[in-house]
Enzyme design. Sequence first.
Site, short mmCIF file in Angstrom:
data_model
loop_
_atom_site.label_atom_id
_atom_site.label_comp_id
_atom_site.label_asym_id
_atom_site.label_seq_id
_atom_site.Cartn_x
_atom_site.Cartn_y
_atom_site.Cartn_z
N TYR A 191 -4.57 -1.15 -3.72
CA TYR A 191 -3.27 -0.60 -3.33
C TYR A 191 -2.97 -1.04 -1.89
O TYR A 191 -2.64 -0.25 -1.02
CB TYR A 191 -3.30 0.93 -3.46
CG TYR A 191 -1.93 1.55 -3.67
CD1 TYR A 191 -1.25 1.38 -4.87
CD2 TYR A 191 -1.33 2.32 -2.67
CE1 TYR A 191 0.00 1.96 -5.07
CE2 TYR A 191 -0.09 2.91 -2.87
CZ TYR A 191 0.56 2.72 -4.08
OH TYR A 191 1.81 3.29 -4.27
N GLN A 201 0.45 -5.78 -1.57
CA GLN A 201 0.90 -6.39 -2.82
C GLN A 201 0.68 -5.46 -4.01
O GLN A 201 1.56 -5.30 -4.86
CB GLN A 201 0.14 -7.72 -3.02
CG GLN A 201 0.76 -8.66 -4.01
CD GLN A 201 2.18 -9.08 -3.69
OE1 GLN A 201 3.06 -8.93 -4.54
NE2 GLN A 201 2.43 -9.59 -2.51
N ARG A 219 -10.92 2.84 -4.58
CA ARG A 219 -12.09 3.66 -4.24
C ARG A 219 -11.60 4.91 -3.49
O ARG A 219 -10.64 4.84 -2.71
CB ARG A 219 -13.09 2.85 -3.43
CG ARG A 219 -12.50 2.13 -2.23
CD ARG A 219 -13.50 1.19 -1.60
NE ARG A 219 -12.85 0.41 -0.54
CZ ARG A 219 -13.42 -0.60 0.10
NH1 ARG A 219 -14.63 -0.99 -0.22
NH2 ARG A 219 -12.76 -1.23 1.05
N GLY A 237 -11.73 4.97 0.57
CA GLY A 237 -10.97 3.99 1.36
C GLY A 237 -9.59 4.55 1.71
O GLY A 237 -9.22 5.65 1.28
N SER A 294 -6.72 3.46 0.75
CA SER A 294 -5.70 3.33 -0.29
C SER A 294 -5.53 4.60 -1.13
O SER A 294 -4.45 4.87 -1.65
CB SER A 294 -6.07 2.17 -1.23
OG SER A 294 -6.06 0.97 -0.53
N ASP A 329 -8.66 -10.76 -1.27
CA ASP A 329 -9.39 -11.86 -1.90
C ASP A 329 -10.90 -11.74 -1.65
O ASP A 329 -11.70 -11.99 -2.55
CB ASP A 329 -8.83 -13.20 -1.42
CG ASP A 329 -7.39 -13.37 -1.88
OD1 ASP A 329 -7.14 -13.24 -3.10
OD2 ASP A 329 -6.51 -13.60 -1.04
N HIS A 385 -3.03 -14.30 -6.84
CA HIS A 385 -3.39 -15.48 -6.06
C HIS A 385 -4.57 -16.08 -6.82
O HIS A 385 -5.48 -15.36 -7.24
CB HIS A 385 -3.80 -15.03 -4.65
CG HIS A 385 -4.04 -16.15 -3.68
ND1 HIS A 385 -3.57 -17.43 -3.86
CD2 HIS A 385 -4.70 -16.17 -2.49
CE1 HIS A 385 -3.93 -18.18 -2.82
NE2 HIS A 385 -4.62 -17.43 -1.98
#
Length: 395
Positions: free
Chosen positions: A85, A88, A108, A111, A113, A147, A171
């Site tokens: 999250y 993007q 998680r 974290g 997000s 990434d 990506h």
Amino acid sequence: MASRLGMRAVRLATVAQRSGALRTATRTAAPRAAAAVAAPMMQQARGLKTLNFGGSQEDVIERSDYPQSRYGNIFKDDTLCMLGYGTQGRGQALNLRDNGMPVIVGVRKDGGSWQKAIDDGWVPGTNLFDIDEALSKGTVIMYLLSDAGQMMAWDQVKPHLTPGKTLYVSHGFSVVFKEDTKVIPPTDIDVILCAPKGSGTTVRNLFLEGRGINGSVAVYQDVSGKAQERVEALGIAVGCGYLYNTTFQKETYSDLVGERGVLMGMIAGAFHAQYDVLRAKGHSPSEAFNETVEEATQSLYPLIGANGADWMFAQCSTTAQRGALDWAPRFEEALKPVFEKLYAEVENGNEARRSLDVNSRPDYKESLEKELAAIDQSEIWQAGKTVRQLRPENQ
Ligand SMILES: NC(=O)c1ccc[n+]([C@@H]2O[C@H](COP(=O)([O-])OP(=O)(O)OC[C@H]3O[C@@H](n4cnc5c(N)ncnc54)[C@H](OP(=O)(O)O)[C@@H]3O)[C@@H](O)[C@H]2O)c1
């Protein structure tokens, strides 16, 4: 950047329509042929566009090809599992939710997000889960961790990629550089990509404005025979307005070159070089900044965005035109070898390895903050703060 690209696409379509260049094309790829057999009326109704891009013909998929009723139907038996999250993941997940798609978010719990998702209205236990639980519920795994995060979390994700499921990325990086990332998808699932050409914030903002960002779509593995149709449908559902076909490798290489080159790295380097020369020759910081950055971003680049470089030249004084036309080839000659070196470094995987190495370090965020603070504290960008304060909209 993305919004201007969008404007450009609209303008191209309009110009092409006026000149009669817009035409309906017949699809030839195998999955498309299969789709045509399954739903001949829908295929006819779609009216896929082939447009002339500087002399080359390319297919363009647009929103009218996939109305909500169509993409909703394609994914009616799926659970779209948005893993991650960040900018993007957030943009795409919110757009999917607003488009009535069956989407859940997996992040998680410890974290940043997790709370960000709750603040956006995702409900723990209903449509917000930790990564393992989300993976067990999802059928389309939308792998939108950073990434480097994709490499680190792969061992957790891979066991859930069982036959019938789909792996979706935005990506191609992890898959293309699989020797380094070890992100090697099982061979018995569909693997697809939709890469919006802009930040997740732009993906969301354009969607809210009723517009759509440009996006690239690609198929890496088509086990179901429907991967092309599914990636196009999902690309529109996440908020793209126009979709262009590419491959995982081409999307990855062009993206890495672009952000290191004209989009970010080269332009920042060019700003610094010109600013430093002007300062060394006795120009004031305000004059050097105005002639290097402010006029570029506020006056000339928007003209390029609206109608191209020739239009920008046409709007300038004859003195500026003559000088720019004479110096452009000299810069091109000086820069071409740098771009060739950059492409080679992307192609041989060095850029990917460096990115994975640095971005996986435990002190990554602190080091990044130090680097960004150094830019912020440099004279050029300090001068820029004062110049920006004087803009009418900031008074
Ligand atoms: N940003 C763009 O402009 C853009 C444009 C097109 C495509 N893309 C692609 O979209 C994907 C996502 O990009 P992004 O910019 O949204 O990334 P990002 O902002 O860096 O996303 C970070 C997300 O990944 C999670 N994450 C990172 N490492 C993790 C780990 N080891 N385990 C579990 N979760 C982890 C973070 O969770 P926590 O909060 O818990 O740390 C956060 O939810 C990438 O493939 C990127 O290349 C990005």
